[in-house]
Design an enzyme around this catalytic site. Structure first.
Site, PDB file in Angstrom:
ATOM      1  N   HIS A 156       0.838  -1.213   0.000  1.00 48.03           N
ATOM      2  CA  HIS A 156       0.000   0.000   0.000  1.00 48.03           C
ATOM      3  C   HIS A 156       0.869   1.257   0.000  1.00 48.03           C
ATOM      4  O   HIS A 156       0.426   2.307   0.459  1.00 48.03           O
ATOM      5  CB  HIS A 156      -0.940   0.038   1.214  1.00 48.03           C
ATOM      6  CG  HIS A 156      -1.716  -1.217   1.424  1.00 48.03           C
ATOM      7  ND1 HIS A 156      -3.018  -1.373   1.014  1.00 48.03           N
ATOM      8  CD2 HIS A 156      -1.361  -2.411   1.974  1.00 48.03           C
ATOM      9  CE1 HIS A 156      -3.444  -2.590   1.326  1.00 48.03           C
ATOM     10  NE2 HIS A 156      -2.447  -3.240   1.894  1.00 48.03           N
ATOM     11  N   SER A 277      15.927  20.800 -14.882  1.00 49.48           N
ATOM     12  CA  SER A 277      14.791  21.681 -15.110  1.00 49.48           C
ATOM     13  C   SER A 277      15.310  22.975 -15.712  1.00 49.48           C
ATOM     14  O   SER A 277      16.385  23.440 -15.352  1.00 49.48           O
ATOM     15  CB  SER A 277      14.086  21.962 -13.782  1.00 49.48           C
ATOM     16  OG  SER A 277      13.375  23.187 -13.865  1.00 49.48           O
ATOM     17  N   LYS A 283      17.027  20.804  -9.701  1.00 48.85           N
ATOM     18  CA  LYS A 283      16.282  19.604 -10.085  1.00 48.85           C
ATOM     19  C   LYS A 283      17.112  18.590 -10.853  1.00 48.85           C
ATOM     20  O   LYS A 283      17.954  18.929 -11.674  1.00 48.85           O
ATOM     21  CB  LYS A 283      15.087  19.998 -10.966  1.00 48.85           C
ATOM     22  CG  LYS A 283      13.953  20.676 -10.224  1.00 48.85           C
ATOM     23  CD  LYS A 283      13.274  19.798  -9.173  1.00 48.85           C
ATOM     24  CE  LYS A 283      12.398  18.743  -9.770  1.00 48.85           C
ATOM     25  NZ  LYS A 283      11.235  19.299 -10.474  1.00 48.85           N
ATOM     26  N   GLU A 290      10.261   7.994 -16.004  1.00 50.69           N
ATOM     27  CA  GLU A 290       8.940   8.586 -16.264  1.00 50.69           C
ATOM     28  C   GLU A 290       8.480   8.249 -17.683  1.00 50.69           C
ATOM     29  O   GLU A 290       7.313   7.927 -17.921  1.00 50.69           O
ATOM     30  CB  GLU A 290       8.994  10.095 -16.088  1.00 50.69           C
ATOM     31  CG  GLU A 290       9.212  10.510 -14.638  1.00 50.69           C
ATOM     32  CD  GLU A 290       9.493  11.996 -14.529  1.00 50.69           C
ATOM     33  OE1 GLU A 290       8.539  12.777 -14.612  1.00 50.69           O
ATOM     34  OE2 GLU A 290      10.665  12.370 -14.382  1.00 50.69           O
TER      35      GLU A 290
END
Ligand code: ARG
Length: 459
Positions: A156, A277, A283, A290
């Site tokens: 979970h 970024s 970043k 992804e």
């Protein structure tokens, strides 16, 4: 320039219809298998006497030249080339004259395209199998290198029990191994030759279809010409295979994105597989994972889309089937891009042992305390309840479970002894799980050994 099938037509095709109809823009990549199929077919035609040996050789020679043109990027498409089959035949006619017109005897583009696609997929399966095995090898190597690392295991997405990092990573080996096995199994259904089925009713030529198939590396032939020209189960099956593999890659990616998040920081990703970024200088984004996660949507879409194309088709060939190619090719291309990137990104990731250790919380050992009670003869249901009270007590005090003294524990259940306090040890917890498939070092080593044997890697 007249169309291949133009004899009965009085009016030209509307140019918009031409554009709608043509598949050459995406089926040109079948050139090699199309030519292989035609070469094999020329031999079969000579065997049944449709071609003299001389004609056969002319055709073979012409086809060889066309293959050269494609290979060297010299093949010129003609505006009238509707698909790869007509393009090759048109060019063959230019090169060797009217004898080229004999090649299509008893053949239809319907059995031709089905053959081409099966041949193309066979070779793609070979490439994909290698790439998949490569990824599996990487997974095993990284697991073995870091076998001693212990981190939280989740259910979970909540911290559950401590596990070996290697155990977590190897869980993906087995998913990929099922993909590998499915690929092997699917191959048997792809390697079947429809050639010699004609348009739908079979060929009137007395051909040895099996010999023809074997020349193409197939060892079986289709049993029913009407089924053969419209069977695209192998495309649907491949798309399912690709979609499920993509789902596995997506889940793996999701875990790695989660683990690399600075708030957990279990792994650091190499610069080579991340991006920055344009706005926020700090970043480092896990784009490789992804994208792998995102591509799953596209591959599932191909499966759903193509099944919808097939649903409700009347028997034998229908032009709808031309819609088989773009999803098939895109699924192959997508996986061929994704698999090596994932191998590279996983091979270069750096686990962070201190961050993993810091994330381990005594609460993840609550089950071990319950197991300890069970070993003293307390029924599991009761021990679960007792430990629940222990957890509640620690929560009330705002302290880790291991800070409760023996007296505190005994206040909840008098049967606790000093020995119970040994459970507050993550290493010990993991090592308790020694049965096959568990997270203890020996059990993970067994997995790794089995995996290496499967991969044929030296032990
Ligand atoms: N381009 C067609 C396809 O991809 C080839 C088969 C055409 N057959 C036909 N009867 N029009 O399916």
């Amino acid at each position: 320039m007249t169309k291949l099938w133009g004899g009965r037509f009085q009016q030209p095709t509307d140019p918009r219809m031409d554009r709608f109809n043509r598949s050459i823009d995406f089926d040109a990549r079948l050139w090699e298998v199309d030519i292989l199929g035609s070469q094999a077919y020329a031999h079969a035609l000579a065997q049944v006497g449709v071609l003299t040996e001389e004609e056969r050789d002319q055709i073979l020679h012409g086809l060889e030249k066309i293959a050269e043109e494609w290979r060297e990027g010299r093949f010129r498409l003609h505006p009238e080339d509707e698909d790869i089959h007509t393009a090759v035949e048109r060019r063959l006619t230019e090169l060797i004259g009217p004898v080229a017109g004999k090649l299509h005897t008893g053949r239809s583009r319907n059995d031709q395209v089905a053959t081409d696609l099966r041949l193309y997929l066979c070779s793609a399966l070979q490439d994909l199998e290698l790439m998949l095995s490569d990824l599996q090898r990487t997974v095993v190597e990284v697991a073995e290198r870091h076998i001693d690392l212990i981190m939280p295991g989740y259910t979970h997405l909540q911290p559950a029990q401590p596990v070996r990092f290697a155990h977590w990573l190897m869980s993906y080996f087995w998913m990929l191994q099922r993909d590998w096995a499915r690929l092997e199994d699917m191959r048997r259904r792809v390697e079947v030759s429809p050639l010699g089925s004609g348009a739908l009713a079979g060929t009137s030529l007395d051909m040895d279809r099996l010999a023809l198939a074997q020349r193409l590396g197939f060892n079986r032939i289709t049993e029913n010409s009407m089924d053969a020209v419209s069977d695209r189960d192998f495309v649907a099956e491949f798309l399912f295979w690709a979609a499920l593999l993509a789902v596995h890659l997506s889940r793996l990616s999701e875990d790695l994105i989660f683990f690399s998040n600075p708030s957990l920081g279990f792994i650091r990703l190499a610069d080579a597989y991340t991006t920055g970024s344009s706005l926020m200088p700090q970043k480092k984004n896990p784009d490789a994972f992804e994208l792998a996660r995102g591509k799953a949507g596209r591959l599932i879409g191909h499966l759903a889309g193509f099944l919808t194309t097939l649903k409700g088709l009347p028997s034998t060939y229908n032009k709808d089937l031309q819609e088989d190619k773009e999803p098939l090719f895109d699924a192959i291309d997508t996986l061929k891009l994704a698999l090596p990137v994932l191998s590279g990104a996983i091979a270069t990731l750096e686990p962070q042992p201190e961050r993993m250790a810091r994330a381990l919380d005594d609460a993840m050992l609550a089950t071990d305390l319950a197991d300890w009670l069970v070993a003293q003869g307390v029924p599991f249901r009761q021990s679960h309840h007792i430990v629940g009270q222990v957890v509640a007590e620690a929560e009330r005090r705002g302290c880790p479970l291991s800070h409760l003294s023996l007296a505190d524990l005994q206040a909840i259940y008098p049967g606790f002894t000093q020995d119970a306090l040994q459970v507050w040890d993550f290493q010990r917890s993991v090592e308790q799980r020694r049965a096959v498939g568990g997270s203890a070092k020996v059990a993970v080593q067994v997995q790794i050994r089995r995996a290496k044997a499967i991969l044929g890697v030296d032990l």
